[in-house]
Design an enzyme around this catalytic site. Structure first.
Site, PDB file in Angstrom:
ATOM      1  N   GLY A  71       1.571 -15.770   4.057  1.00  0.00           N
ATOM      2  CA  GLY A  71       1.503 -17.142   3.589  1.00  0.00           C
ATOM      3  C   GLY A  71       1.306 -17.227   2.085  1.00  0.00           C
ATOM      4  CG  ASN A  72      -1.794 -15.479  -0.471  1.00  0.00           C
ATOM      5  OD1 ASN A  72      -2.631 -15.081   0.328  1.00  0.00           O
ATOM      6  ND2 ASN A  72      -2.079 -16.362  -1.420  1.00  0.00           N
ATOM      7  CB  SER A  73       5.142 -14.380   0.728  1.00  0.00           C
ATOM      8  OG  SER A  73       4.682 -13.209   1.345  1.00  0.00           O
ATOM      9  CG  ASP A  78      11.081 -10.948  -1.548  1.00  0.00           C
ATOM     10  OD1 ASP A  78      11.791 -11.750  -0.907  1.00  0.00           O
ATOM     11  OD2 ASP A  78       9.890 -10.739  -1.276  1.00  0.00           O
ATOM     12  N   GLY A 115      27.957   4.547 -10.297  1.00  0.00           N
ATOM     13  CA  GLY A 115      28.456   5.419  -9.227  1.00  0.00           C
ATOM     14  C   GLY A 115      27.892   6.821  -9.236  1.00  0.00           C
ATOM     15  CB  VAL A 116      25.343   8.697 -10.613  1.00  0.00           C
ATOM     16  CG1 VAL A 116      26.441   8.960 -11.611  1.00  0.00           C
ATOM     17  CG2 VAL A 116      24.347   7.678 -11.155  1.00  0.00           C
ATOM     18  CB  ILE A 145      19.830   9.554  -9.728  1.00  0.00           C
ATOM     19  CG1 ILE A 145      19.230   8.250  -9.155  1.00  0.00           C
ATOM     20  CG2 ILE A 145      21.022   9.278 -10.617  1.00  0.00           C
ATOM     21  CD1 ILE A 145      18.685   7.317 -10.220  1.00  0.00           C
ATOM     22  CG  HIS A 201       9.821 -12.471   2.303  1.00  0.00           C
ATOM     23  ND1 HIS A 201       9.316 -11.958   1.121  1.00  0.00           N
ATOM     24  CD2 HIS A 201       8.752 -12.980   2.947  1.00  0.00           C
ATOM     25  CE1 HIS A 201       8.013 -12.139   1.080  1.00  0.00           C
ATOM     26  NE2 HIS A 201       7.634 -12.774   2.180  1.00  0.00           N
TER      27      HIS A 201
END
Length: 465
Positions: free
Chosen positions: A204-206, A135, A262-263, A265, A105
């Site tokens: 900004g820490n991301s 991410d 393809g389940v 849950i 991001h």
């Protein structure tokens, strides 16, 4: 007995000292700025300025403090593009030749990515790849001999352990904050068990590193829990083992491939576990099986409890997407399901994650409900399937839900669903449905297998108390 002052000093001496860690890891942390290209503003400014100019022209007044304007028809239609600041984040040097890891991001929709090192050198970075689901992103700068981080073993990380973060909160480069690991395996997404800490993390820490006391990176700071936009003492980091697995694929292929079976849950509740004889609530409850999916071809049925995948125990439902997602598409795997009191191993060929298939519309109403008073106590009105409905849904039998209210509606049933099993007993008609229902204890939860569009799903109807 030590004096109070001495005891206090001894306590202070026992606190961790992060200075050596900052010297060791600090040079590996980078500031990331992103730019986006926008059309340069026309000399006349925005619409409000245009309206003001038109006012002066209309009344023949001199235009104050403004140069003579170019007639609209003579102005260039296409304004040149210029780069404008878009955002600020953090990252860290993964390899000495310039590979840098950050959050997806941070660089999303950026036209330019600029990386600044602690020695103030600035580089234009090339995006190697980004994965929105986890991410994680990897960018590359043309440099060599850079101080790369050491990657730590996340499995050794313990709750209560001291950790440190370095990043650029609010654009303040190389800011150091510290705290402890609050929790591990925190479920906030399908594919990642996050590390939760109380380290002060802000915008900004991301993309910056989470560092243990051995100077190793154990996570990427990614999310915060906040009502104000600032730190509230709860932050989440992507475990480094997961991040490295993603970055390896990004570096090799530029994208990440994930497996799917393809389940649909859900968690296994205590009530469901007791009603089917599982004992304790573990595994992933299969609520739906996609038509034509690897799971359907392997024989997985709605109502199954997936307890193992390739021998790995599925403790909770969120474990399944992670182990399946990390399995290479096209490979064969073994799914262990608990069904009707016993376990069964099924062989499944893993498919690749792709867009969801559209759900077919429910069949139209063609006849009046025919339901007993017993079924109506559950909030159900059902009818036999017509030949056309059987052909359309590719079913040999079942009963169509004409109306669902009260307990049935709370279980998720709705008009158009086709019930094919009641309490593990197949029902091909209203007569069979009512016969099966008549043998059951209506005060206890009833499990139902039903078809909706192309999906076969599982539900538990809990009668009104």
């Amino acid at each position: 007995m030590l004096p109070a002052a001495s005891a206090s000093a001894q306590g202070v001496r026992g606190l961790p000292d992060f200075t050596d860690l900052v010297d060791q890891v600090g040079p590996s942390v980078v500031n990331i700025r992103t730019l986006e290209k926008v059309s340069a503003r026309a000399p006349s400014g925005g619409p409000n300025e245009e309206e003001m100019l038109e006012f002066f022209r209309r009344f023949g007044l001199p235009i104050p403090n403004m140069p003579r304007q170019t007639p609209r028809q003579n102005r260039p239609q296409q304004q040149p593009e210029e780069a404008q600041p878009r955002g600020v984040g953090s990252g860290f040097i993964l390899t000495s030749d310039g590979l840098i890891m950050t959050n997806a991001h941070v660089i999303e929709d950026a036209d330019e990515v600029l990386v600044t090192l602690t020695d103030k050198r600035e580089f234009k970075a090339r995006i190697i790849g980004a994965d929105k689901r986890t991410d994680v992103a990897v960018v590359k700068i043309d440099a060599s001999g850079l101080p790369a981080v050491k990657v730590g073993d996340v499995s050794r990380l313990r709750v209560g352990e001291w950790v440190m973060a370095i990043g650029s909160p609010f654009g303040l480069d190389n800011t150091v904050t510290a705290g402890i690991v609050s929790a591990k395996q925190r479920d906030t997404g399908d594919y990642l068990p996050f590390i939760q800490t109380d380290v002060a993390i802000n915008p900004g820490n991301s993309g910056g590193p989470l560092i243990n006391m051995r100077g190793e990176v154990v996570g990427i700071n990614s999310q915060i829990y906040s009502r104000s936009g600032g730190s509230m003492g709860i932050s989440f980091s992507i475990p480094m083992d997961e991040a490295v697995r993603v970055s390896d694929q990004l570096r090799s292929n530029g994208r990440v491939t994930r497996g799917r079976i393809g389940v649909q849950i859900d968690q296994v509740s205590k009530e469901v576990a007791e009603s089917i004889g599982l004992g304790k609530p573990i595994g992933a409850l299969v609520r739906g099986v996609e038509a034509g999916s690897p799971a359907e071809k392997a024989g997985v049925e709605a109502g199954d409890i997936i307890t193992k995948f390739d021998g790995k125990t599925i403790e909770k439902s969120s474990d399944l997407p992670r182990v399946v997602g990390s399995t290479k598409p096209g490979s064969k795997s073994t799914v262990t399901v608990f069904r009707r009191g016993s376990s069964k191993d099924l062989s499944v060929v893993i498919a690749e994650v792709e867009g969801d298939k559209p759900v077919a519309k429910a069949a139209g109403k063609e006849e009046k409900p025919r339901t007993s008073a017993v079924a109506q106590t559950l909030g159900l009105s059902v009818a036999d399937l017509t030949d056309a409905q059987k052909k359309e849904s590719n079913l040999k039998g079942g009963v169509r839900v004409e109306a669902a209210a009260d307990a049935a509606a709370r279980a998720g049933l709705r008009e158009g669903d086709v019930i094919v099993q009641l309490a593990n007993t197949e029902v091909a008609s209203v007569k069979e449905f009512e016969a099966a229902l008549g043998k059951l204890d209506k005060t206890k939860p009833l499990n139902v297998l039903f078809r909706r569009g192309e999906w076969t799903q599982f539900a538990v109807i809990r009668p009104n108390r």
